[in-house]
Design a protein around this motif. Structure first.
Motif, PDB file in Angstrom:
ATOM      1  N   LYS A 129      45.433  39.276  46.151  1.00  0.00           N
ATOM      2  CA  LYS A 129      44.922  37.911  46.239  1.00  0.00           C
ATOM      3  C   LYS A 129      45.428  37.178  47.476  1.00  0.00           C
ATOM      4  CE  LYS A 129      44.629  33.612  43.588  1.00  0.00           C
ATOM      5  NZ  LYS A 129      44.974  32.923  42.317  1.00  0.00           N
ATOM      6  N   ASP A 130      46.684  37.386  47.851  1.00  0.00           N
ATOM      7  CA  ASP A 130      47.278  36.699  49.009  1.00  0.00           C
ATOM      8  C   ASP A 130      47.662  37.665  50.119  1.00  0.00           C
ATOM      9  OD1 ASP A 130      47.379  33.997  47.796  1.00  0.00           O
ATOM     10  OD2 ASP A 130      48.775  34.958  46.405  1.00  0.00           O
ATOM     11  N   LYS A 162      39.843  44.880  43.841  1.00  0.00           N
ATOM     12  CA  LYS A 162      39.715  43.818  42.846  1.00  0.00           C
ATOM     13  C   LYS A 162      41.048  43.453  42.194  1.00  0.00           C
ATOM     14  CE  LYS A 162      38.066  47.427  39.722  1.00  0.00           C
ATOM     15  NZ  LYS A 162      36.893  47.943  39.023  1.00  0.00           N
ATOM     16  N   SER A 163      42.086  44.259  42.443  1.00  0.00           N
ATOM     17  CA  SER A 163      43.388  43.988  41.840  1.00  0.00           C
ATOM     18  C   SER A 163      43.943  42.645  42.304  1.00  0.00           C
ATOM     19  CB  SER A 163      44.371  45.108  42.201  1.00  0.00           C
ATOM     20  OG  SER A 163      45.676  44.770  41.782  1.00  0.00           O
ATOM     21  N   SER A 164      44.598  41.949  41.408  1.00  0.00           N
ATOM     22  CA  SER A 164      45.166  40.636  41.736  1.00  0.00           C
ATOM     23  C   SER A 164      46.308  40.739  42.742  1.00  0.00           C
ATOM     24  CB  SER A 164      45.664  39.949  40.456  1.00  0.00           C
ATOM     25  OG  SER A 164      46.674  40.720  39.830  1.00  0.00           O
ATOM     26  N   ALA A 193      42.789  40.092  51.198  1.00  0.00           N
ATOM     27  CA  ALA A 193      42.536  38.901  50.375  1.00  0.00           C
ATOM     28  C   ALA A 193      41.076  38.462  50.485  1.00  0.00           C
ATOM     29  CB  ALA A 193      43.469  37.770  50.800  1.00  0.00           C
ATOM     30  N   ILE A 244      35.071  39.804  44.029  1.00  0.00           N
ATOM     31  CA  ILE A 244      35.055  39.121  42.734  1.00  0.00           C
ATOM     32  C   ILE A 244      34.018  38.003  42.708  1.00  0.00           C
ATOM     33  CG2 ILE A 244      37.458  39.717  42.271  1.00  0.00           C
ATOM     34  CD1 ILE A 244      38.228  36.853  42.933  1.00  0.00           C
ATOM     35  N   ARG A 257      38.808  40.958  48.704  1.00  0.00           N
ATOM     36  CA  ARG A 257      38.903  40.762  47.254  1.00  0.00           C
ATOM     37  C   ARG A 257      38.086  39.547  46.826  1.00  0.00           C
ATOM     38  NH1 ARG A 257      41.686  37.660  43.583  1.00  0.00           N
ATOM     39  NH2 ARG A 257      41.954  38.677  41.527  1.00  0.00           N
ATOM     40  N   HIS A 258      38.192  38.474  47.608  1.00  0.00           N
ATOM     41  CA  HIS A 258      37.404  37.271  47.324  1.00  0.00           C
ATOM     42  C   HIS A 258      35.913  37.582  47.309  1.00  0.00           C
ATOM     43  CE1 HIS A 258      35.355  33.478  48.075  1.00  0.00           C
ATOM     44  NE2 HIS A 258      34.960  33.940  49.246  1.00  0.00           N
TER      45      HIS A 258
END
Length: 404
Positions: free
Chosen positions: A327-328, A322-324, A348, A355, A351-352
């Motif tokens: 994200k990429d 879940k860490s930002s 990525a 969240i 994570r998407h």
């Protein structure tokens, strides 16, 4: 010894108590050391039985108490037993329901559980909840969190329930104490466990293998006494349960008190399964483990990673998806992992999913964590066979080794 059950030690470590072996049951083999995923209500949460087969799961561990209350052993028996009910054809362990004497009793009072921490580091929580058990020498009465009613289990009924479930390996009925239980109560519970062990042997289904459970908390004389007593009985295997002290070092000490006193029968450690624990406990002679940890942390966003691939600051063996920072991130969870999740999805994307609270995340994450743990056990077995277990452990602990 139960029919169609045997255990063979294939190789022993020269420098530790680690050993390579194989448990043979009527429904297949279990290569040891081995991790046994927990299927509490006849399901490894988020996975289907087809997933278990594809991942190479050799055995699972189901919960007698929850199956008894939620579904009923008579219905499962009418459906052909657990194996047909859940379409899993490998060996199935079931516990006796004895652990609920702790989790619904002193575990609630002391705020100690498998969900939180079974190692309280000497603290006493200010939070005290209702004790939902009444324990006597006859058995345990439980107040159900399912229907609010009171239910009673004793050694005879625990064996009857497990017989109707049709599992391959059953656990004797026992009482698990809290790390905060004093010496006198721990001795009382241990002696009760010993009487229940004798009764469990008397009433168990002879088609099923049965393990006796060593208790005694973190008291050396009690653990040694319990090990000697359980070892003296004709169980097919030996399990180590109950309070393992206030910290991981205490758990190691308990094993060092107990394991050298045991014989060649298979040894199971109940409810322990974090990666450092696996190495430490295999080193001290444990053959099989069951634990909800890999699947539970997956659902909460924590994914295993080989330390050489770079874990998080808090734990080198996993990342928090879940860490930002992810994200990429186009990389798989672990570039060294060959599981379906790592072959198909990026960090990525996972994570998407997490969240976004997408249900597909839970399966993908659980597939990864179970696969990762099974491959770790495979590498441990290979290292014992080649005489390199200590070197493998050292590299993992230093962050230099990937699974497989």
């Amino acid at each position: 010894m139960a029919e169609h059950f045997s255990f063979e030690v294939l190789k022993r470590s020269r420098t530790t108590l680690a050993r390579l072996g194989v448990i043979r049951t009527r429904r297949g083999i279990i290569e040891t050391p081995q991790f046994i995923p927990v299927a509490t209500v006849a399901s490894v949460r988020a996975l289907g039985s087809d997933d278990l087969r594809a991942l190479g799961v050799q055995a699972i561990f189901a919960n007698t108490y929850h199956l008894h209350l939620r579904t009923g052993e008579d219905l499962i028996r009418r459906m052909g037993g657990l194996h047909r009910f859940m379409s899993f054809d490998g060996p199935i362990f079931t516990d006796s329901g004895g652990f609920q004497a702790f989790s619904l009793g002193l575990g609630r009072e002391h705020n100690i559980s498998k969900i939180g921490s079974i190692f309280p580091h000497g603290r006493r929580s200010a939070e005290r909840r209702e004790n939902l058990t009444r324990i006597t020498d006859e058995g345990v009465a439980f107040k159900s969190l399912v229907d609010g009613g009171w239910h009673f289990i004793d050694p005879r009924s625990a064996m009857r329930i497990q017989s109707r479930l049709g599992s391959d390996i059953v656990m004797a009925f026992d009482e698990c104490t809290s790390p905060l239980s004093d010496y006198d109560y721990t001795r009382e519970a241990m002696e009760r466990t010993h009487r229940w062990a004798v009764q469990s042997l008397r009433y168990h289904d002879r088609r099923q293998a049965i393990y006796g459970i060593i208790q005694g908390g973190w008291f050396e004389d009690l653990r040694r006494e319990s090990a000697d007593f359980i070892k003296s009985l004709p169980f097919d295997g030996i399990a180590i349960g109950g309070s393992l002290g206030n910290c991981k070092a205490d758990m190691h000490q308990v094993l060092e008190w107990v394991v050298p006193r045991l014989d060649a029968r298979p040894r199971h450690l109940l409810g322990i399964g974090e990666i450092p624990d696996i190495f430490e406990c295999v080193e001290r002679g444990i053959d099989t483990f069951d634990c909800v940890h890999p699947t539970r942390i997956a659902r909460r966003g924590n994914l295993y990673i080989s330390p050489a691939s770079g874990g998080c600051l808090e734990n080198k063996f996993r990342i928090s998806i879940k860490s930002s920072v992810f994200k990429d991130d186009k990389r798989p969870v672990d570039p060294r992992c060959g599981c379906p999740t790592c072959r198909m999805y990026s960090r990525a994307y996972l994570r998407h999913l997490y969240i976004s609270n997408e249900l597909s995340y839970f399966r993908a994450a659980t597939v990864h964590n179970v696969y990762f743990m099974l491959r770790l056990m495979e590498s441990i077995r290979k290292s014992i066979r080649s005489g390199k277990f200590s070197a493998l452990k050292r590299r993992w602990m230093k962050g230099e080794q990937a699974p497989g």
